[in-house]
Structures are given as C-alpha cells and as structure tokens.
Scaffold this active site. Sequence first.
Site, PDB file in Angstrom:
ATOM      1  N   GLY A  46       0.771  -1.091  -0.119  1.00 41.13           N
ATOM      2  CA  GLY A  46      -0.025   0.059   0.012  1.00 41.13           C
ATOM      3  C   GLY A  46       0.972   1.350  -0.040  1.00 41.13           C
ATOM      4  N   CYS A  47       0.179   2.365  -0.354  1.00 39.00           N
ATOM      5  CA  CYS A  47       1.130   3.756  -0.503  1.00 39.00           C
ATOM      6  C   CYS A  47       1.642   3.856   0.845  1.00 39.00           C
ATOM      7  CB  CYS A  47       0.153   4.489  -1.303  1.00 39.00           C
ATOM      8  SG  CYS A  47      -1.332   4.743  -0.547  1.00 39.00           S
ATOM      9  N   TYR A  48       0.568   4.136   1.722  1.00 34.87           N
ATOM     10  CA  TYR A  48       0.850   4.648   3.060  1.00 34.87           C
ATOM     11  C   TYR A  48       2.120   3.807   3.756  1.00 34.87           C
ATOM     12  CZ  TYR A  48      -3.049   7.868   3.275  1.00 34.87           C
ATOM     13  OH  TYR A  48      -3.854   9.174   3.093  1.00 34.87           O
ATOM     14  N   THR A  69       4.190   1.966   2.558  1.00 31.06           N
ATOM     15  CA  THR A  69       5.388   2.072   1.810  1.00 31.06           C
ATOM     16  C   THR A  69       6.302   3.290   2.282  1.00 31.06           C
ATOM     17  OG1 THR A  69       4.940   1.115  -0.492  1.00 31.06           O
ATOM     18  CG2 THR A  69       6.943   2.858  -0.383  1.00 31.06           C
ATOM     19  N   SER A  70       5.291   4.510   2.565  1.00 31.80           N
ATOM     20  CA  SER A  70       6.107   5.720   3.230  1.00 31.80           C
ATOM     21  C   SER A  70       6.623   5.650   4.570  1.00 31.80           C
ATOM     22  CB  SER A  70       5.386   6.959   2.987  1.00 31.80           C
ATOM     23  OG  SER A  70       4.306   6.735   3.645  1.00 31.80           O
TER      24      SER A  70
END
Lengths: 252, 252, 252, 252
Positions: free
Chosen positions: C65-67, C69-70
């Site tokens: 997921g994008c969150y 990853t960050s």
Amino acid sequence: VKDLLPRGTKVIDLSADYRLNDAAEYQNWYGVEHPDAGRMAQTVYGLPELYRDRIKSAQLVANPGCYPTSAILALAPLLKAAAISPEGIIIDSKSGVSGAGREPKPHLHFPECNESVSAYGVGSHRHMPEIDQVLSDVAKSDVRVVFTPHLIPMDRGILTTCYAVPTVGRDDNSLLTILQDFYANEPFVRVSSALPATKHVAGTNFCDITARTVRGRVVVISAIDNLVKGASGSAVQNFNLMHGLPETAGLL
Amino acid sequence: VKDLLPRGTKVIDLSADYRLNDAAEYQNWYGVEHPDAGRMAQTVYGLPELYRDRIKSAQLVANPGCYPTSAILALAPLLKAAAISPEGIIIDSKSGVSGAGREPKPHLHFPECNESVSAYGVGSHRHMPEIDQVLSDVAKSDVRVVFTPHLIPMDRGILTTCYAVPTVGRDDNSLLTILQDFYANEPFVRVSSALPATKHVAGTNFCDITARTVRGRVVVISAIDNLVKGASGSAVQNFNLMHGLPETAGLL
Amino acid sequence: VKDLLPRGTKVIDLSADYRLNDAAEYQNWYGVEHPDAGRMAQTVYGLPELYRDRIKSAQLVANPGCYPTSAILALAPLLKAAAISPEGIIIDSKSGVSGAGREPKPHLHFPECNESVSAYGVGSHRHMPEIDQVLSDVAKSDVRVVFTPHLIPMDRGILTTCYAVPTVGRDDNSLLTILQDFYANEPFVRVSSALPATKHVAGTNFCDITARTVRGRVVVISAIDNLVKGASGSAVQNFNLMHGLPETAGLL
Amino acid sequence: VKDLLPRGTKVIDLSADYRLNDAAEYQNWYGVEHPDAGRMAQTVYGLPELYRDRIKSAQLVANPGCYPTSAILALAPLLKAAAISPEGIIIDSKSGVSGAGREPKPHLHFPECNESVSAYGVGSHRHMPEIDQVLSDVAKSDVRVVFTPHLIPMDRGILTTCYAVPTVGRDDNSLLTILQDFYANEPFVRVSSALPATKHVAGTNFCDITARTVRGRVVVISAIDNLVKGASGSAVQNFNLMHGLPETAGLL
C-alpha cells in the site's frame, strides 16, 4: 550569441532576443535598442512544424515563446489554407503560473494567485508581435491579432482559445481535415474532435488541437505544457533537428 | 411555480425554467416541452441592474444564470449606448468548479480537474440563448453571441472576457465613462481601469468590470463570484427589491 | 491469482488481498473471509528495500500500500538497528487525493476537498495492520502503530511524519547515519538532512527521507509519489526483480 | 506599546512580542534582547477560552499565534482534567500558505509550494515555547511538546492533530464529554464526534474539535481558520471583551 556564433557553436536561444526580425519592432516592445540587430532577420524561428528544414541547417535558432507556440500551431494551418480570414483573429490564452517565471513576486505569491483567475498584459504582452510576425509569414499577408493572456491557479499548461472568421462556410469536419492533413507527419501534434485539456499534455511535448464552428465563427483550441512544448521540450526538439538526431529523442 | 403563484406567493426561481421567454427556444435548448409556457413571456429576468423596476412589482422572477450575469453586466451598457456592434460579439468565460454543481462526476473528481484547464459546451451551452435574449432586448436588435465556457481549477468565481467591434473609434476612457455612468448608482457593480480578478470579489455580491481597446477591438472583462452575484446573492438582492427591503440587506 | 499461479504465471498483485499473512486479521479489517487463505503466509511483501531476495524468486508478490511504503521505509532501518523503541510509534501521513481512487465521491468532488485538509480513517484505516505486520517482522517484536492519514488538496504525493522514542540518546547525525547505511545501495531511496517535499519526488520512484531529534523524541519524515513508488512504480521495480531485468528499467 | 500604555490606550498586540512571559526564553527563541522585559510577565495571553476574565480587565493583551490557538484549544481541557499526561505530547499541524505571511519568498512562490506538502521549522518553530508556556500554566506542571508544522497547498486553515498518553484508560465518549463540558458556554468552539475539516471553519471564528482513542493513545484534532480565529478574529473577540461589547460582535 555574439561570442558563440563566430566560434561555430550552434545556439538555441531561449530568450526573446532573436524572435522578432525587425529591430524597430523589438525596440518598440522591449524598450531597448537591439544589441545585435544585424542578425535578427536571418535567425530561424524555432517552431519545427513550420520551419523544420531551416532549423536543420541553422546555426542560430530563436526558441518560440510559450503563448506563440500554442496560438501559432492552432491557427497556422487554417491561415495557410486560406480557410480563415487574416483579419479579426482573437486569441484568448490561459496559462499556469510557471509561465510567469521563477522569481517570487507579489502577484505570484501563493495566497494571491491561488483560487483566482485574471487577465494581464491586455494589449501589451510581448508575445503579441511574435504571433503577428509568424502568422503573417504563414498567411502571406498582414496579421495583427488581439491577444489576451490570463493567469490560472495551476503549475503548468496553456490552453489557447482562438476565434476567427472563416473565408467560406465551414463545418467542423472540414476544419479538422485541414488540421489533420497539415500535422499528418508531426510527432508532437495531435488533432482530434475532442476538446483538449492541459492535463492531458502535462509533462509531455504534445500539442493537442481541435476546431469547431460556432454560429459561423471558427473556434480553434490548443493545449500545451508551457514548460515542455512551450519551452525546453521545443528546445530539445530543435537540438535534435540541428544535430541530425532522431527528432523525438529525449522527449515524451 | 404553478401551485405557488395562485396563492399569491412571490417566487424567485433559481432554476432555468423561466429565464427564456420563448417556448420553442426552450424546447430547442432543454430538450423538453415547457410545462408552463404561458408564463414564460411575462416572467421578469432577475438582473436588478437592467430590470429593477419590473422586479419590484413582479410576482415571478427568473434568477439569472451565472455566466449570463457576468457577460450581460459587461456588455449591456456598451450595447445600450450603441458603442459596440451587436454583431460579432465573443464571450470567453472562465469558471470555478462549483459552477458545475454539487453532484460528483468523473470530470469534476479532484484529480481529474485539478491542475487543468479546458473548454466545454463549446457552441452548445444553455446559457448562450439566455445571453442572446437579454442582450437583444438591451440592444433593440438581434444579438447572437459566440460563447465559450472554460473550467478552472478553483472553487468559485467567473472571469468573463468579451470581445466586440466598436461602432466608432474608441479610447479606453470613453468606454469606462459609459460603464461608470451606467452603473453610477449601483451598489454591487464596480467599474475601474484596473483588471479584475475573481479573488477580489470572492464571497461578495460585487461585479468588477473594466474595458480596454486593443487594436481597434473592444475588450470588456468582468469578475463575479458565481455562488453569490451569480446565484444566491442575486436572489437575495431580488428578494429585497420584491419586498421593499433595503436592496443591500444581508449582502456583503 | 488462483487461476494464474498454477499456470506458472508470475503475479504482482496491486490489490490488498495478499498483503496480510494472517487470515483472521484479514477478515477483521476487510470484513470478508479470505478466499485463498492458504497462500497468505507464503506471499512475499513487495518492498524491494526489505525483501529483495525473496521477491527475485517469488511467484506471487503483494504490492505494498502507498501509506505503508512511506511509513515502513522511514522506520524500518531505525527499528532494525534498535535505535527506536517498537512501542509508542506514531505515524501522521498526508496524502494527495489520487490516493483515494478514481471513483467520483462526494468528499472527493473538487469543491469539497479543494482548499481543505482533514483527517480520515482515524484508528480504522486498513493500512494500519499492514504497517504493523512488516515493522514487527523487521523489529522481531510486536509493533502496533498509531496511524492517522490526512487528505491534502493536491493530486499526488504522500508525506509521512513519524514520531518514535529512541532507545538511547540520539543526535541527528547518528539517525541519518543509520538510514544512510541501510539505504547505501538502494537506487530509489535518498537520505538527506534536508526536509523532504512531495513535489521533489513527484512523477518519480524516489523515496526521500530525513530524521531529526526534537526534545528527545525521534522525528522521521519521508516523501513519495503515491502513484509511483506507492503503487505502479513499485510494481515495475518488482517486475524487474522477478524477471532478472535491471531493477531501475522503465523508472525515473 | 511603551508609548501607548502610559496614555491609557488599550492594546491588543498582534505580534509575538508579549506572548512569552520570560525574557530569557524570548531571547533564546527570537535572538534579540526583549526591549520591554518588565511588562512580559504581566501581559495577558489573549485566548478568551482560557483567560476571559483577565482579558476583560487587561490593558495589554498578547494575541496568540495561529498554531498555539489550534493546539491549546485541543489539549487544554484534557490537561486541566488530568485526562492526559503532560509528558510525551506530540502536535502535528498542517497550515495553509497565508500562515507564512504576505511577503513573497521563493518557497511560497505558487509553482514551488502548489501541489506539495512538506514539514518546516522541525524542532525550531517559535510557536513551540508559546504552546509550552500556556499548556504548562493549564496543567500546573512542566509541559514540553514536540511540535511539527507542515505547509499545505491551500490559502487558509490549520488542522492540528495531537497525540497524547491518557492517564487512565479512556473511551471516545469520556474524552468528548470533557471537551464538551469545558466549552459548553463558548460561542466559537464546537466539539463533535465528527472529524473536523478546515473548509468547515473557513472565514469564521470557529474552532472545531474532536477526540478519539487509538490503541490506547489519545488523538485530538482541531481546525481553525488561521486568518480569523488564528489572528484577526481572535483580536476582535479580545477587543469586544476589553470594551464590554457583546463578545461575538462583528464575528461570523
């Protein structure tokens, strides 16, 4: 330029210095005497769609302004085909804020220009004579446009809406055919019946164009990314042509 | 409306149903037969700057569209003074996204319309006949405008740039004088030589207007907040007039 | 997935279906029974910076997921080095609107989310267990983060600000050194003392990270483009690894 | 201030000069010796929700900073009720660009900060000691917060997300009850279980607050318009109190 050309260096000038070919016109719009007037007339205007062959062999190319690129690509084919009158052309352009440069200024401060749209440089923008000059060359008659730029709260992109009087009655298809034929072999111009949006060309070297008739008037709309086709992308395209590289090298 | 009027209720209709006064024209643009055609011709168009006296005594007022408000306020004084020709008028409008309504649609989804500008409804927007009708009434001759709306990535505001052919040679001052005289007593119209910006009228009922000549063509630019002067603010102004209240009550 | 794997096809799953490796946890957060629970535990989590070797030989990779990853890229090196406590980690993320998907919804309608910032999914966002699982794997102890996502009026980009308790007194340099060492050979992670901005990574597969101490607490900040490193870019990177291509092929 | 007070003029100081009550702390954060140190300790901090009675009789009121207003209103009731620990408080704020002032600067140039989010002043923002001082006064113990401001691409608004450790196990309702009781008679603070958004308070003097528990941690979120409740609106509210006017006069 004065130093580089005698050394044989090829120059693509991103500034406006060599776009106009008339010294008096330059002084009139830029307020200073041109320091190298002798080279003005022979400089090639760096719009490949109009001057590809001359660019290939040029030593000095004047990279076009962003607004002129969007307006000239929209109107040149119709003027060349004598489908529209060279008189009474109106160009209403909408540009993202990066078009105004990197220097922080009060009217470009985020809270000033965000959530707002306004016209500027009405009747006085320096891109007006540049558009005149190139369209006059294409039309083989004197073209003097009414050009109104507007500032839009977005980073990048220019949408230009042009209004012209057709020489004979026209339907949408005949306009699109003229544009499609003119740009049939161009890698970076896309003609379509769909209305262009600046987002569809953002980050690319494309210019999207459509044309319609509304109540007997011709409406031509183009979209470019002012930072690519309207500036550096065009310079890369010119570089490729001047150095015999594939014209699309390094461009999206 | 059919239920309320017989009861004596005063109605300000925010929809487009009673703006046009011709049933055939309505059917042509809206695609359905008008269900109350008999009342169309007698309905008052709710633009106080043009029809204040009729609004005061009206039982049914058609609240104007947002684009027509911006375009008509810019052009009506010059048409009335015969300073511009009723022919060849071009209206290029730029609107914030709230003008497209509250319903979520793909092209109004934030990542679709943010950072983009595009034209829409070219030659087919329903506000075109509304502008024609009112400007024709003012000019006492047939006006058929070319109207192009554009979607701008901001919440609110309309900037309208109008192009017209002057009847005689005009300078900027004579145009401004006509506009200033016409709006001398208006509480919500501000005429100035400065170029308007939608941010300067955001959240208010003001319409800011300027005019210039560019190469023999007249350029008139107006700015409103589509959610106030272009909609509810105008309705409040009409309400005040219809009920004998101070015209500016409740308005900024 | 159930059809493709038996045929020998390599699969990079962009959905969330195989990110969690526990069927009960999946049912708890996604509200449905997992249809292929047997494969959950053996699926490789597609974050090359942590699981490169396993990705190379995997047949099924769950794209992160994008969150996550960050957040994971910001915290994993410090957890692995035991520089921060696995307890009390707070993750405050700010995402552009494209992170919410393409489907038009009322709260993503331009005039609703433009010019506004708000938190959402507080304590209930499905990326929370995904972050827990990977950070627990790295820390070799149970990590349960407090994760708060926020919606920001921009197209793309995630900035994640993490707060953690250091295990021993730390200065900025020692934190940066741990991060720099961990990512020394990574093509897409840039560690610096400068504060990251989402615009600096827009359109690229980069993750920019910095760390500071503030009053004895560790603050780690990362920036990615949710549409690239947070989604398709990561998938391309995984594709390259799974097929023996240069890891950076096709990525900016 | 030194000239006005002896004349009996009441002063609401919008600057930061009298917010801190300790001269050494002032010099530490602002880098200059305070020119009127003797008045620092007796100046009233102009947050009506905490110091209404003192404001009513004050001659000099220090108008609060925008970030402190949003953070203090969120945390003060819970600290006063000893529902959260004074230690380990984290404040993660997101502000529109107008919070950075009117002066054009490179990082506030539209194409620089538009479409981007970033943290700034991490560990060094001057609002941090101001928050410490007021929360310490409320908690009757030393509070030292970790405060991280972020720049958001919008004109106005601050969303502040606070993280704190509860003193005993808490559910959402008990947190909301403490907040609602504290602000029961406040005209400009709205407590709700709904997540606040800056757009819901834009142009108003309201502060919207909610609180939740997430995995044993307390999350409190507040929204204000930094240009109203965070600046001029607060000053008007103080003016009303100092002059015996209705507290809400002139405020939306």
